[in-house]
Design an enzyme around this catalytic site. Structure first.
Site, PDB file in Angstrom:
ATOM      1  N   ARG A 125       0.747  -1.302   0.102  1.00  0.00           N
ATOM      2  CA  ARG A 125      -0.122   0.014   0.001  1.00  0.00           C
ATOM      3  C   ARG A 125       0.708   1.289  -0.062  1.00  0.00           C
ATOM      4  O   ARG A 125       0.482   2.280   0.433  1.00  0.00           O
ATOM      5  CB  ARG A 125      -0.898  -0.083   1.177  1.00  0.00           C
ATOM      6  CG  ARG A 125      -1.800  -1.297   1.155  1.00  0.00           C
ATOM      7  CD  ARG A 125      -3.385  -0.755   1.826  1.00  0.00           C
ATOM      8  NE  ARG A 125      -4.274  -1.842   1.708  1.00  0.00           N
ATOM      9  CZ  ARG A 125      -4.281  -2.769   2.356  1.00  0.00           C
ATOM     10  NH1 ARG A 125      -3.543  -3.088   3.506  1.00  0.00           N
ATOM     11  NH2 ARG A 125      -5.090  -3.783   2.314  1.00  0.00           N
ATOM     12  N   LYS A 147       2.634  11.586 -10.786  1.00  0.00           N
ATOM     13  CA  LYS A 147       1.856  10.838 -11.757  1.00  0.00           C
ATOM     14  C   LYS A 147       2.835   9.644 -12.010  1.00  0.00           C
ATOM     15  O   LYS A 147       4.037   9.662 -12.449  1.00  0.00           O
ATOM     16  CB  LYS A 147       1.545  11.491 -12.824  1.00  0.00           C
ATOM     17  CG  LYS A 147       0.474  12.465 -12.766  1.00  0.00           C
ATOM     18  CD  LYS A 147       0.313  12.986 -14.209  1.00  0.00           C
ATOM     19  CE  LYS A 147      -1.029  13.994 -14.119  1.00  0.00           C
ATOM     20  NZ  LYS A 147      -1.296  14.555 -15.502  1.00  0.00           N
ATOM     21  N   GLU A 189       8.408  18.929 -23.718  1.00  0.00           N
ATOM     22  CA  GLU A 189       7.935  19.000 -22.648  1.00  0.00           C
ATOM     23  C   GLU A 189       7.872  20.236 -22.060  1.00  0.00           C
ATOM     24  O   GLU A 189       7.408  20.994 -21.214  1.00  0.00           O
ATOM     25  CB  GLU A 189       7.979  17.727 -21.916  1.00  0.00           C
ATOM     26  CG  GLU A 189       7.567  16.450 -22.332  1.00  0.00           C
ATOM     27  CD  GLU A 189       6.257  16.165 -22.231  1.00  0.00           C
ATOM     28  OE1 GLU A 189       5.400  17.132 -21.882  1.00  0.00           O
ATOM     29  OE2 GLU A 189       5.934  15.050 -22.443  1.00  0.00           O
ATOM     30  N   LYS A 231       7.217  23.267 -12.614  1.00  0.00           N
ATOM     31  CA  LYS A 231       6.455  22.260 -12.373  1.00  0.00           C
ATOM     32  C   LYS A 231       6.253  22.067 -10.978  1.00  0.00           C
ATOM     33  O   LYS A 231       4.768  21.873 -10.266  1.00  0.00           O
ATOM     34  CB  LYS A 231       7.060  20.942 -12.944  1.00  0.00           C
ATOM     35  CG  LYS A 231       6.067  19.745 -12.770  1.00  0.00           C
ATOM     36  CD  LYS A 231       6.129  18.755 -13.904  1.00  0.00           C
ATOM     37  CE  LYS A 231       4.980  17.716 -13.373  1.00  0.00           C
ATOM     38  NZ  LYS A 231       5.089  16.734 -14.059  1.00  0.00           N
ATOM     39  N   GLU A 241      -4.422  16.983 -10.072  1.00  0.00           N
ATOM     40  CA  GLU A 241      -4.999  17.676 -11.257  1.00  0.00           C
ATOM     41  C   GLU A 241      -6.525  17.874 -11.099  1.00  0.00           C
ATOM     42  O   GLU A 241      -7.309  17.131 -11.889  1.00  0.00           O
ATOM     43  CB  GLU A 241      -4.786  16.343 -12.460  1.00  0.00           C
ATOM     44  CG  GLU A 241      -4.822  17.269 -13.877  1.00  0.00           C
ATOM     45  CD  GLU A 241      -4.402  16.308 -14.710  1.00  0.00           C
ATOM     46  OE1 GLU A 241      -3.022  16.201 -14.812  1.00  0.00           O
ATOM     47  OE2 GLU A 241      -5.203  15.946 -15.526  1.00  0.00           O
ATOM     48  N   ARG A 245      -3.225  22.035 -12.849  1.00  0.00           N
ATOM     49  CA  ARG A 245      -2.243  21.160 -13.404  1.00  0.00           C
ATOM     50  C   ARG A 245      -2.678  20.759 -14.681  1.00  0.00           C
ATOM     51  O   ARG A 245      -1.690  20.216 -15.324  1.00  0.00           O
ATOM     52  CB  ARG A 245      -2.116  20.002 -12.157  1.00  0.00           C
ATOM     53  CG  ARG A 245      -1.026  18.979 -12.565  1.00  0.00           C
ATOM     54  CD  ARG A 245      -0.646  18.113 -11.677  1.00  0.00           C
ATOM     55  NE  ARG A 245       0.351  17.077 -12.084  1.00  0.00           N
ATOM     56  CZ  ARG A 245       1.017  16.029 -11.243  1.00  0.00           C
ATOM     57  NH1 ARG A 245       0.573  16.218 -10.215  1.00  0.00           N
ATOM     58  NH2 ARG A 245       1.807  15.179 -11.856  1.00  0.00           N
ATOM     59  N   ASN A 249      -0.796  19.329 -19.544  1.00  0.00           N
ATOM     60  CA  ASN A 249      -1.538  18.190 -20.581  1.00  0.00           C
ATOM     61  C   ASN A 249      -1.543  18.947 -21.924  1.00  0.00           C
ATOM     62  O   ASN A 249      -1.998  18.393 -22.888  1.00  0.00           O
ATOM     63  CB  ASN A 249      -2.699  17.740 -20.149  1.00  0.00           C
ATOM     64  CG  ASN A 249      -2.555  16.908 -19.063  1.00  0.00           C
ATOM     65  OD1 ASN A 249      -1.871  16.285 -18.512  1.00  0.00           O
ATOM     66  ND2 ASN A 249      -3.788  16.742 -18.177  1.00  0.00           N
ATOM     67  N   HIS A 252      -1.127  17.045 -25.195  1.00  0.00           N
ATOM     68  CA  HIS A 252      -1.215  15.548 -24.755  1.00  0.00           C
ATOM     69  C   HIS A 252      -2.473  14.774 -25.130  1.00  0.00           C
ATOM     70  O   HIS A 252      -2.622  13.756 -25.217  1.00  0.00           O
ATOM     71  CB  HIS A 252      -0.876  15.373 -23.445  1.00  0.00           C
ATOM     72  CG  HIS A 252       0.371  15.708 -23.001  1.00  0.00           C
ATOM     73  ND1 HIS A 252       1.279  16.686 -23.200  1.00  0.00           N
ATOM     74  CD2 HIS A 252       1.451  14.639 -22.629  1.00  0.00           C
ATOM     75  CE1 HIS A 252       2.443  16.600 -22.585  1.00  0.00           C
ATOM     76  NE2 HIS A 252       2.562  15.283 -22.307  1.00  0.00           N
ATOM     77  N   HIS A 256      -1.349  11.416 -27.137  1.00  0.00           N
ATOM     78  CA  HIS A 256      -1.630  10.100 -26.515  1.00  0.00           C
ATOM     79  C   HIS A 256      -2.385   9.404 -27.521  1.00  0.00           C
ATOM     80  O   HIS A 256      -1.773   8.277 -27.647  1.00  0.00           O
ATOM     81  CB  HIS A 256      -2.247  10.283 -25.303  1.00  0.00           C
ATOM     82  CG  HIS A 256      -1.185  10.575 -23.977  1.00  0.00           C
ATOM     83  ND1 HIS A 256      -1.817  11.078 -22.980  1.00  0.00           N
ATOM     84  CD2 HIS A 256       0.087  10.528 -23.877  1.00  0.00           C
ATOM     85  CE1 HIS A 256      -0.810  11.245 -22.021  1.00  0.00           C
ATOM     86  NE2 HIS A 256       0.174  10.777 -22.728  1.00  0.00           N
ATOM     87  N   HIS A 269       7.151   9.680 -27.561  1.00  0.00           N
ATOM     88  CA  HIS A 269       6.121  10.586 -26.684  1.00  0.00           C
ATOM     89  C   HIS A 269       6.300  12.287 -27.259  1.00  0.00           C
ATOM     90  O   HIS A 269       5.372  12.994 -27.359  1.00  0.00           O
ATOM     91  CB  HIS A 269       6.251  10.295 -25.259  1.00  0.00           C
ATOM     92  CG  HIS A 269       5.315  11.241 -24.451  1.00  0.00           C
ATOM     93  ND1 HIS A 269       3.991  11.042 -24.431  1.00  0.00           N
ATOM     94  CD2 HIS A 269       5.589  12.107 -23.514  1.00  0.00           C
ATOM     95  CE1 HIS A 269       3.424  11.868 -23.501  1.00  0.00           C
ATOM     96  NE2 HIS A 269       4.407  12.519 -22.996  1.00  0.00           N
TER      97      HIS A 269
HETATM   98  N1  GLY Z   1       3.026  15.170 -17.140  1.00  0.00           N
HETATM   99  C1  GLY Z   1       2.095  16.177 -16.613  1.00  0.00           C
HETATM  100  C2  GLY Z   1       1.737  16.182 -15.305  1.00  0.00           C
HETATM  101  O1  GLY Z   1       2.669  15.589 -14.486  1.00  0.00           O
HETATM  102  O2  GLY Z   1       0.622  16.766 -14.975  1.00  0.00           O
END
Ligand code: GLY
Length: 372
Positions: A125, A147, A189, A231, A241, A245, A249, A252, A256, A269
């Protein structure tokens, strides 16, 4: 010119605080904190064959402080993120006596830190994890912010959880072995973040792009440090998010879907995100937005030399878009730039409009002349 020293940031989150080090000499600067983190504990050290061959000696001071070290390995690249890899690692950790206070240290790129964070978040856990990201993409984005996830055949990162790392140490010394393609993907990025959140970082990337693409450590250090700071600030305000946040994206949503339609690993990517940014700029311009930003971003993406898209089936891309993990019951959500330093997230657009745009966009992107 001597490189700027590494920068240290803290990122408060609901379960504590992450410490982030970014830039030239980050590992030496963070060594004391890393040693303290593992002191007297069982250390699981996860890496890939390629990264271990290049940088396997890097965590030596951390190893020395642990009570015991267990080496774990995952494949290079996106295939690290197959769910079977997580299960295999959990079983190895259990077989080697992993406990709630054992530590997992990940040395590798974004796929490896995504997998390692997921493994740490699920094992017993949740055990503590730290990352030593060795690619630019992982240093400016993937390793920061908690993430984690693995892929399903139906889509990228469809299974995952938020599990914030205790420490992220992004030393630009490790970027010296990266091919140009990997530097380009990491820069995409950094550019997505800079465009919507940090205009001064965008200006720095524009100014230094040639040196950044050539892997110049003096140029990369401040970009890694600045991106980590940007970040950290966004994630601290919105760790899971629920709101802003989502700006991270940018590019993305389509990116994606392009990766999924091409088959994981077939399209890098960062390159997929570059095409996603271009599509988002088209959608923004339709609304009369991004007049200041679009020409700058387009010129910057042109200079990056992103290759043309492979031939892709529009229906397959649309189907992948519908499975986007950010979609809600209302539909697929887009991040669009309004102007330099300002974006909007959570924009739901009619699928028919997207479908009509997508065919010509994919066809133009696949023509050799349209490499970004
Ligand atoms: N890679 C996008 C984020 O970490 O929110």
């Amino acid at each position: 010119m001597s490189p700027e020293p590494a920068a240290r940031f803290t990122l408060p989150h609901p379960r504590g605080e992450s410490v982030l080090w970014g830039g030239s000499g980050a590992l030496a600067a963070a060594a004391g904190e890393l040693r303290e983190w593992v002191a007297g504990r069982r250390l699981f050290l996860l890496s890939t064959p390629r990264v271990r061959a290049l940088h396997g000696a890097a965590p030596a001071p951390v190893r020395a402080a642990a009570a015991a070290v267990v080496e774990l390995s995952a494949p290079d690249g996106e295939s690290a993120k197959e769910p079977a890899e997580a299960i295999r690692l959990w079983r190895e950790m259990a077989a080697h006596g992993g406990r709630r206070d054992s530590r997992l240290l990940c040395l590798g790129g974004g796929s490896l830190t995504d997998l390692g964070g997921f493994v740490a978040g699920g094992f017993l856990r949740g055990i503590e994890v730290a990352h030593l990201p060795t690619t630019l993409l992982a240093q400016v984005d993937a390793a920061i912010g908690g993430k984690t996830g693995v892929d399903l055949p139906e889509g990228k990162n469809l299974v995952g959880l938020f599990h914030h790392p205790a420490l992220v140490v992004a030393d630009t010394a490790w970027l010296g072995t990266l091919p140009r393609e990997a530097l380009r993907c990491g820069l995409v990025e950094a550019i997505k973040m800079a465009a919507l959140l940090a205009p001064e970082l965008l200006a720095r990337i524009e100014r230094d792009l040639d040196r950044l693409l050539a892997g110049d450590a003096t140029a990369l250090g401040p970009v890694v440090a600045a991106a980590a700071g940007v970040k950290a600030a966004v994630v601290a305000r919105d760790p899971e998010e629920r709101g802003e946040r989502a700006l991270l994206n940018f590019g993305h949503t389509l990116g994606h879907a392009l990766e999924a339609a091409a088959g994981f690993g077939a399209l890098a990517h960062g390159d997929a995100v570059a095409w996603g940014i271009r599509f988002a700029l088209d959608l923004a311009r339709e609304r009369g937005w991004a007049a200041d930003l679009a020409p700058r971003l387009t010129a910057l993406l042109d200079r990056l030399g992103v290759p043309p898209l492979p031939p892709l089936d529009g229906a397959a891309v649309l189907a992948a878009l519908q499975r986007d993990k950010k979609a809600t019951e209302a539909g697929v959500r887009w991040v669009l730039p309004e102007r330099l330093g300002q974006g909007r997230w959570g924009i739901v657009l009619p699928p028919a409009g997207i479908a009509a745009r997508l065919g010509p966009f994919l066809a133009a992107g696949a023509a050799p002349a349209r490499g970004l």
